[in-house]
Design an enzyme around this catalytic site. Structure first.
Site, PDB file in Angstrom:
ATOM      1  N   TRP A 153      76.188  46.371 -44.507  1.00 22.07           N
ATOM      2  CA  TRP A 153      77.758  46.608 -44.352  1.00 22.07           C
ATOM      3  C   TRP A 153      78.479  46.008 -45.451  1.00 22.07           C
ATOM      4  O   TRP A 153      79.395  46.603 -45.992  1.00 22.07           O
ATOM      5  CB  TRP A 153      78.303  46.245 -43.015  1.00 22.07           C
ATOM      6  CG  TRP A 153      79.573  46.541 -42.882  1.00 22.07           C
ATOM      7  CD1 TRP A 153      80.399  47.729 -42.581  1.00 22.07           C
ATOM      8  CD2 TRP A 153      80.665  45.860 -43.009  1.00 22.07           C
ATOM      9  NE1 TRP A 153      81.635  47.556 -42.421  1.00 22.07           N
ATOM     10  CE2 TRP A 153      82.023  46.413 -42.625  1.00 22.07           C
ATOM     11  CE3 TRP A 153      80.942  44.273 -43.267  1.00 22.07           C
ATOM     12  CZ2 TRP A 153      83.363  45.708 -42.770  1.00 22.07           C
ATOM     13  CZ3 TRP A 153      82.027  43.640 -43.477  1.00 22.07           C
ATOM     14  CH2 TRP A 153      83.214  44.506 -43.182  1.00 22.07           C
ATOM     15  N   HIS A 154      78.312  44.666 -46.020  1.00 20.47           N
ATOM     16  CA  HIS A 154      78.822  44.061 -46.833  1.00 20.47           C
ATOM     17  C   HIS A 154      78.938  44.919 -48.001  1.00 20.47           C
ATOM     18  O   HIS A 154      79.889  44.581 -49.130  1.00 20.47           O
ATOM     19  CB  HIS A 154      78.407  42.762 -47.053  1.00 20.47           C
ATOM     20  CG  HIS A 154      79.134  41.782 -46.099  1.00 20.47           C
ATOM     21  ND1 HIS A 154      78.492  41.696 -44.725  1.00 20.47           N
ATOM     22  CD2 HIS A 154      80.117  40.858 -45.870  1.00 20.47           C
ATOM     23  CE1 HIS A 154      79.389  40.726 -43.927  1.00 20.47           C
ATOM     24  NE2 HIS A 154      80.202  40.394 -44.694  1.00 20.47           N
ATOM     25  N   GLY A 155      77.787  45.367 -48.581  1.00 15.69           N
ATOM     26  CA  GLY A 155      77.860  46.230 -49.856  1.00 15.69           C
ATOM     27  C   GLY A 155      76.558  46.773 -49.966  1.00 15.69           C
ATOM     28  O   GLY A 155      75.743  46.642 -49.378  1.00 15.69           O
TER      29      GLY A 155
END
Lengths: 372, 475
Positions: free
Chosen positions: B336-338
């Protein structure tokens, strides 16, 4: 009782946050006042701060009531390209009123300030590409005179709004001088960062496209790039003016600022030997209107306007000089294709120490050919 | 591709960041004055509409082209949530459709380029796609709305009107980078009558938090960024001292940056009498990895627990399943962070760390508190190296320099050393911003003057450095 205590507590908190905001406002005003004093202190016949009103004051102090023959108004391409000493040797009294980052939108104030000193000529430096560029850059530091000129010449709404916003923001001097303060503080920061042990050797980073590259040494074939930069003159190299400040950027380019208003670039970087294509698409009318507005302003104050088309590094393409001469309400001195080898350029926009001397000599001759 | 590190399509000069003069001296005062002026005239619906409009203006300032996307997302999710709430049949199908649509939107914008790159690399193909620009805040508003849909299906959403819902999603203090707010904690606040009048205590506390957040961002995070960026820009051949300087600088930068942003968001929301959930609670003081995730990006942890870990089965299906769920949850959190392998590895590292911690806890043994803290910090710190590096190779260069090279002070300079020591002293020794403003003495004259000084210093530094963006912008 409870209610009274609650009301008084609320009032106390209201006073506190009002005090907090008031103190912040006061602090910012004090910072502005300090900057104003510092800027005033910096302006003398031998030093200046890089903004249009400050350098105008330097020009006035420097000339000391003497009527100059030519005042050169322009951007960094004027600042770094004009050698006042070359003109003085040719018998002209000149002032280099070029300022980094200042473009056509800043010219109304600068042209007015120059013309107020009643010189014979006020020369505006422009590039050929600016005539056809559909976008006029929003200035970072516009003055009220610039803003008035934009409204008077009916510039696009976006430019008007953005410039008005900039002008309003610049009423806060900290904003206005932020770049200057940054430049002053950076060396201090670097000096404070004392190495505690020598830096280990690291493998050389591969050169990316667009990264600074060394220019060929004088005489080397254009387009062949040696692995090492052309030798950069060591500090103390002769300048044709008296330096009051020396700066070196991260890539090693040296900038020497002189007491007479000149600033010289030493070295040769980013000059890649590639042609830069240009297609003449006719005039961008708002630009032409603004330029002619400045020329009219100079004429109205009793000076003679001249337009200099600045040297353009490796221009490929054509332009309609006859149309420009017809549309611009002043004599046009065209140096767009003035032959200057790569080694005379500090970067593709600016001439270096050697380049400015060659260019200034040619420019002085061109002025000599104009009616006095 | 790595929005965390380089939201380069954004023009900093054109952005309205919390730490920008246009936000501080134009947007925030106008939004505040308009909101309470309308409330003062009892035009409460209009005041909420004003706040939604201001929030959309704030969002559109970056790129008005993405306004239709967020509006469409809000309308579609609200409609779907309402239908799910009243439906008596096919609830699960409707919910699955809603979740799939949201996740598909997020995947399209966030992961398409990454997937294509990997397919090309794996199959030797040459699939070319036009660059896809990640819409701002899409990760945050997607998660918030997924939570809303799930709770609608659970019958946990109340009678919400569309305006309140739109305000819950777009409310500008939390819109860009969180915290990931929950409808149940936000929407009742918008309706509360007491929240419609100016509250001086909240203003004072809000300004205090905002100032501390601004100082953390401008004075601390942006300073640490200089050394972190320098070290991670060229990790090949990096020395021992430089690797530690860069990695510790990044560990501190990330905390001060993200928590500073949260303090500013919380402070700005408090001006409108809205209390955002706590998102940081001195995470580097954690005594275990589990403790860390109760203190770092708390609202993300809460979302992952409620909407990923528990639906996967949580701890209800035996130890092996529990450990698998833990790992999977954190792997999803990492992704989800990247869109990049480093984020996935970072998530996997935390998942593994939590698995090990759980197994260790089961043995009934305890480390001494100081050792537990040190070990947790070291693990988190090393994982940040992977998170920050441009590639797994780069991360290995930095980590091997930190642990395998002979300790040497070569390349160490005074300023980063002093700053890192001061930064560590702050995160380990001082109360966090929320604790500081909630202290009784925070409204004293001395504290007010000190805050004003800090605000001035931050604003001056801000001007001189120019506004820089928050690390978590495009999550």
């Amino acid at each position: 009782m409870l209610r009274n205590s609650s009301t008084s507590n609320s009032r106390r908190k209201a006073r506190r946050w009002a005090l907090l905001l008031g103190l912040v406002l006061l602090g910012l005003l004090l910072a502005d006042a300090a900057l104003l004093l510092y800027a005033r202190h910096r302006i003398s016949p031998n030093s200046y701060v890089e903004d249009a009103p400050s350098k105008a004051e330097h020009m006035r102090l420097r000339l000391g009531g003497k009527r100059p023959d030519i005042v050169f108004v322009g951007s960094s391409r004027t600042l770094h390209h004009i050698s006042s000493a070359v003109f003085e040797q040719a018998g002209w009294t000149v002032y280099n009123y070029g300022i980094s980052g200042h473009q056509i939108v800043n010219y109304p104030f600068m042209a007015g300030a120059a013309a107020d000193l009643k010189p014979t000529y006020v020369a505006l430096g422009v590039t050929i590409s600016a005539f056809a560029n559909p976008d006029i850059a929003v200035p970072s530091r516009p003055t009220l005179a610039d803003l008035k000129a934009l409204y008077a010449t009916g510039q696009p709404l976006g430019l008007l709004a953005a410039t008005t916003g900039k002008w309003l923001a610049n009423l806060h001097l900290l904003n206005y001088y932020s770049q200057v303060v940054n430049l002053r503080l950076r060396p201090l920061f670097e000096r404070l960062d004392v190495p505690l042990a020598p830096e280990p050797r690291r493998p050389a980073k591969p050169v990316d496209q667009g990264e600074r590259r060394a220019a060929p040494a004088p005489g080397a074939a254009a387009g062949t790039l040696p692995a090492q930069a052309a030798p950069v003159p060591a500090p103390g190299d002769p300048c044709d003016c008296t330096p009051f400040e020396r700066l070196t950027d991260k890539a090693g380019m040296r900038i020497v600022k002189c007491t007479n208003g000149d600033a010289i670039l030493f070295g040769s970087f980013w000059v890649d030997g590639k042609d830069r294509s240009f297609t003449w698409k006719g005039f961008h009318e708002p630009y032409l209107a603004l330029l002619n507005h400045c020329l009219d302003l100079i004429r109205a104050r009793g000076a003679r306007p001249v337009v200099i088309l600045e040297p353009f590094h490796r221009l490929r393409g054509d332009y309609d000089l006859a149309a420009i001469r017809k549309a611009v309400r002043a004599p046009v001195l065209d140096f767009t294709r003035f032959p200057l080898p790569d080694a005379l350029w500090a970067d593709p926009e600016h001439l270096n120490n050697a380049g400015r001397l060659v260019f200034s000599r040619a420019l002085a001759e061109a002025f000599a050919a104009l009616p006095r | 591709m790595y929005p965390l590190r380089c939201p380069s399509h954004l023009n900093p000069a054109a952005n309205m960041l919390f730490n920008s003069y246009s936000f501080l001296f134009f947007f925030l005062p106008v939004a505040f004055a308009g909101y309470f002026l309308l409330n003062g005239k009892h035009l409460t619906k209009l005041s909420r509409l004003w706040l939604v409009s201001c929030s959309l203006f704030f969002y559109g300032w970056w790129d008005p082209g993405y306004l239709p996307l967020i509006l469409l997302s809000i309308v579609a999710n609200f409609a779907l949530g309402t239908v799910i709430g009243i439906a008596t049949e096919h609830k699960r199908k409707l919910l699955a459709t809603g979740i799939c649509l949201n996740v598909a939107l997020l995947c399209y914008y966030k992961y398409t380029g990454f997937i294509v790159d990997n397919v090309n690399a794996l199959l030797g193909a040459d699939i070319q796609i036009a660059p896809i620009v990640l819409p701002l805040a899409i990760s945050f508003f997607t998660f918030q709305q997924i939570a809303y849909l799930v709770d609608s299906a659970r019958g946990e959403t109340r009678e919400y009107d569309f305006l309140n819902y739109a305000l819950f999603v777009t409310f500008f203090p939390q819109l860009i980078a969180g915290p990931i707010v929950h409808h149940a904690e936000m929407m009742p606040q918008f309706r509360k009558l007491r929240n419609l009048v100016v509250d001086h205590a909240n203003i004072l506390q809000g300004l205090g938090l905002f100032t501390l957040g601004l100082a953390k961002k401008v004075l601390l995070a942006d300073t640490f960024a200089i050394w972190a960026n320098a070290g991670f820009a060229a990790p090949q051949g990096i020395g021992f001292a430089q690797a530690w300087t860069a990695s510790l600088s990044y560990t501190l930068q990330l905390y001060f940056d993200f928590s500073g942003y949260m303090d500013m968001a919380t402070g700005a929301a408090l001006l409108f009498n809205i209390r955002l959930p706590r998102n940081f609670d001195s995470p580097y003081k954690s005594a275990s990895l589990q403790d860390f995730w109760r203190r770092w990006h708390i609202t993300l942890g809460r979302f992952l627990r409620s909407y990923v870990y528990i639906p996967l089965g949580g701890s209800r299906r035996g130890t092996p399943r529990l450990l698998g769920n833990l790992f999977a949850t954190f792997l999803i959190g990492g992704i989800w962070h990247g869109a990049g392998w480093t984020f996935a590895i970072w998530g996997a590292l935390h998942g593994l760390g939590l698995v090990v911690h759980r197994l260790w806890t089961m043995t009934g043994r305890r480390l001494p508190p100081l050792a537990a803290r040190a070990l947790t910090f070291l693990f988190v710190h090393c994982a940040w190296v992977v998170f920050r590096a441009q590639s797994a190779d780069d991360a290995l260069h930095v980590l091997s320099a930190m642990f395998l090279k002979a300790p040497s002070p070569a390349g160490l300079t005074l300023l980063p050393l002093a700053a890192i020591l001061a930064g560590l002293a702050i995160v380990w020794g001082l109360p966090n911003a929320r604790e500081a403003v909630e202290n009784n003495k925070s409204s004293s004259l001395g504290a007010t003057v000190a805050l004003a000084g800090l605000a001035c210093a931050s604003l001056i530094a801000l001007e001189i450095r120019n506004a820089s963006e928050f690390l978590y912008f495009q999550f």
